[in-house]
Scaffold this motif. Structure first.
Motif, PDB file in Angstrom:
ATOM      1  N   ALA A 131       3.436   2.823   5.899  1.00 43.95           N
ATOM      2  CA  ALA A 131       2.810   1.593   5.425  1.00 43.95           C
ATOM      3  C   ALA A 131       3.438   1.085   4.140  1.00 43.95           C
ATOM      4  N   MET A 132       4.083   1.969   3.368  1.00 46.42           N
ATOM      5  CA  MET A 132       4.730   1.538   2.138  1.00 46.42           C
ATOM      6  C   MET A 132       5.925   0.640   2.411  1.00 46.42           C
ATOM      7  N   MET A 133       6.483   0.710   3.624  1.00 48.35           N
ATOM      8  CA  MET A 133       7.672  -0.071   3.954  1.00 48.35           C
ATOM      9  C   MET A 133       7.339  -1.450   4.516  1.00 48.35           C
ATOM     10  N   ILE A 134       6.060  -1.772   4.672  1.00 52.91           N
ATOM     11  CA  ILE A 134       5.666  -3.074   5.215  1.00 52.91           C
ATOM     12  C   ILE A 134       5.739  -4.127   4.111  1.00 52.91           C
ATOM     13  N   PRO A 135       6.554  -5.177   4.274  1.00 52.62           N
ATOM     14  CA  PRO A 135       6.626  -6.228   3.243  1.00 52.62           C
ATOM     15  C   PRO A 135       5.303  -6.974   3.117  1.00 52.62           C
ATOM     16  N   THR A 139       2.573  -9.971   5.996  1.00 48.52           N
ATOM     17  CA  THR A 139       1.178  -9.771   6.410  1.00 48.52           C
ATOM     18  C   THR A 139       0.281 -10.955   6.080  1.00 48.52           C
ATOM     19  N   LEU A 140       0.802 -11.970   5.407  1.00 47.34           N
ATOM     20  CA  LEU A 140      -0.054 -13.066   4.958  1.00 47.34           C
ATOM     21  C   LEU A 140      -0.713 -13.794   6.125  1.00 47.34           C
ATOM     22  N   ILE A 141       0.069 -14.177   7.128  1.00 47.97           N
ATOM     23  CA  ILE A 141      -0.486 -14.940   8.256  1.00 47.97           C
ATOM     24  C   ILE A 141      -1.467 -14.083   9.074  1.00 47.97           C
ATOM     25  N   PRO A 142      -1.103 -12.842   9.454  1.00 54.44           N
ATOM     26  CA  PRO A 142      -2.090 -12.015  10.182  1.00 54.44           C
ATOM     27  C   PRO A 142      -3.368 -11.775   9.384  1.00 54.44           C
ATOM     28  N   LEU A 143      -3.241 -11.503   8.088  1.00 48.12           N
ATOM     29  CA  LEU A 143      -4.436 -11.269   7.272  1.00 48.12           C
ATOM     30  C   LEU A 143      -5.279 -12.533   7.151  1.00 48.12           C
ATOM     31  N   PHE A 144      -4.638 -13.670   6.964  1.00 45.09           N
ATOM     32  CA  PHE A 144      -5.382 -14.925   6.867  1.00 45.09           C
ATOM     33  C   PHE A 144      -6.140 -15.199   8.157  1.00 45.09           C
ATOM     34  N   SER A 145      -5.481 -14.970   9.298  1.00 47.66           N
ATOM     35  CA  SER A 145      -6.145 -15.178  10.588  1.00 47.66           C
ATOM     36  C   SER A 145      -7.324 -14.225  10.762  1.00 47.66           C
ATOM     37  N   ASN A 167      -2.544  -0.597  -1.761  1.00 54.63           N
ATOM     38  CA  ASN A 167      -2.356   0.386  -2.830  1.00 54.63           C
ATOM     39  C   ASN A 167      -2.626   1.820  -2.397  1.00 54.63           C
ATOM     40  N   MET A 168      -3.225   1.995  -1.237  1.00 51.27           N
ATOM     41  CA  MET A 168      -3.521   3.355  -0.771  1.00 51.27           C
ATOM     42  C   MET A 168      -2.272   4.222  -0.601  1.00 51.27           C
ATOM     43  N   PRO A 169      -1.190   3.731   0.032  1.00 46.00           N
ATOM     44  CA  PRO A 169      -0.010   4.599   0.227  1.00 46.00           C
ATOM     45  C   PRO A 169       0.583   5.113  -1.080  1.00 46.00           C
ATOM     46  N   ILE A 170       0.792   4.235  -2.059  1.00 49.20           N
ATOM     47  CA  ILE A 170       1.393   4.681  -3.321  1.00 49.20           C
ATOM     48  C   ILE A 170       0.445   5.608  -4.073  1.00 49.20           C
ATOM     49  N   THR A 171      -0.861   5.365  -3.966  1.00 50.60           N
ATOM     50  CA  THR A 171      -1.840   6.244  -4.613  1.00 50.60           C
ATOM     51  C   THR A 171      -1.794   7.639  -4.001  1.00 50.60           C
ATOM     52  N   ILE A 172      -1.749   7.705  -2.690  1.00 49.06           N
ATOM     53  CA  ILE A 172      -1.683   8.999  -2.012  1.00 49.06           C
ATOM     54  C   ILE A 172      -0.385   9.723  -2.348  1.00 49.06           C
ATOM     55  N   MET A 173       0.715   8.991  -2.403  1.00 45.19           N
ATOM     56  CA  MET A 173       1.996   9.617  -2.707  1.00 45.19           C
ATOM     57  C   MET A 173       1.994  10.241  -4.100  1.00 45.19           C
ATOM     58  N   ILE A 174       1.380   9.562  -5.073  1.00 46.21           N
ATOM     59  CA  ILE A 174       1.303  10.104  -6.434  1.00 46.21           C
ATOM     60  C   ILE A 174       0.403  11.340  -6.480  1.00 46.21           C
ATOM     61  N   LEU A 175      -0.693  11.322  -5.728  1.00 47.53           N
ATOM     62  CA  LEU A 175      -1.650  12.428  -5.755  1.00 47.53           C
ATOM     63  C   LEU A 175      -1.161  13.655  -5.005  1.00 47.53           C
ATOM     64  N   LEU A 176      -0.269  13.480  -4.043  1.00 46.00           N
ATOM     65  CA  LEU A 176       0.133  14.587  -3.163  1.00 46.00           C
ATOM     66  C   LEU A 176       0.657  15.791  -3.942  1.00 46.00           C
TER      67      LEU A 176
END
Length: 294
Positions: A131-135, A139-145, A167-176
């Motif tokens: 999920a960290m690699m998703i620009p 996601t703007l159009i899918p999220l807006f819809s 922010n979940m992926p980067i948070t998990i990566m730091i905590l790991l």
């Protein structure tokens, strides 16, 4: 003069020479650090002077020149007439809620992945890392819809859900790394004493991760506080806008109040600076502890 005395004198001279070189090295290091610190503070000083100038002074005076007549009224104007007080409060509570949810949920996920044995834990961790690699822009159009169908457009919940998800992926990566380094003996002793999993996490494990949580807090706060794209896309009412979008109020079709923009930017920077100053020691400690796996 005996050979022993000569050797002692030679050792003393070498010691003095190394001491001088050491002092010169420290002096050079301090000079470099002072220069770097001055370069880092330069934008803040420039922005402060910028926020106290009129439009004429902004264009006619040198960038680092003091304002002729400091316009402190720029701050009172943006706070009241510019509706910045509402935007500031929105930024505060949205940032606090989204950051708290992200850190708590990220800690729960990391605890489940690193401290429990269950099928699919590696797959779940891999999904979060992918999920960290998703620009963000893709996601703007899918999220807006999706939010439009759910009735969450022009609602703060759309921002909170988006911030937590991204922010979940980067948070998990730091905590790991930190969770992998926690001693299992503490949990084993708690289990022997009859401690439940929930109580173990909230009363034993979570307090032990205070330093790395400070790191994730400041990273999430900076992202949530400065975020612009999602606010500009999902929010249209002034009552829900944040500071990053509120700056646009002072940009008109024919005129732009540059001093008011500078005052707004200065107000938006201060909370993050204050938070970083209070949490800086814990951030360094958390990054150092989280980088070691053992």
């Amino acid at each position: 003069m005996t050979s022993t005395t000569a050797g002692q004198l030679g050792g003393a001279s070498k010691g003095k020479g190394s001491s001088v070189l050491l002092k010169l090295g420290y002096a050079l290091l301090y000079i470099v650090l002072i220069v770097v610190a001055a370069l880092q503070l330069f934008p803040l000083v420039w922005l402060l002077f910028f926020s106290l100038k009129s439009n004429q002074e902004v264009f006619n005076l040198p960038p680092l020149s003091l304002p002729t007549n400091p316009r402190w009224e720029n701050y009172s104007k943006v706070w009241s007439a510019g509706n910045i007080d509402t935007y500031f409060l929105n930024s505060v509570w949205i940032t606090v809620v989204a950051t708290a949810l992200t850190v708590v949920l990220g800690s729960l996920v990391t605890y489940a992945i690193t401290r429990m044995k269950w099928k699919g834990s590696s797959l779940v961790l891999g999904l979060f890392m992918v999920a960290m690699m998703i620009p963000v822009h893709s996601t703007l159009i899918p999220l807006f819809s999706m939010f439009n169908k759910a009735g969450l457009i022009d609602h703060p919940l759309s921002l909170i859900l988006t911030y937590v998800a991204f922010n979940m992926p980067i948070t998990i990566m730091i905590l790991l790394g930190f969770y992998y380094a926690l001693p299992r003996e503490v949990e084993e002793a708690a289990i022997i004493d009859g401690c439940s999993v929930n109580r173990m996490f909230f009363q034993i494990v979570l307090p032990m991760t205070g330093s790395v949580i400070a790191t994730t807090l400041i990273i999430n706060m900076i992202y949530n506080w400065n975020e612009f794209i999602f606010v500009n896309t999902f929010i249209s009412s002034d009552s829900f806008k944040t500071l990053t979008v509120g700056v646009q109020n002072f940009i008109g079709q024919y005129t732009t109040d540059w001093g008011a923009i500078g005052a707004t930017l200065m107000i938006s920077i201060l909370p993050i600076l204050i938070a970083f100053l209070f949490l800086s020691d814990r951030i360094v400690e958390g990054m150092a502890a989280g980088s070691v796996k053992g």
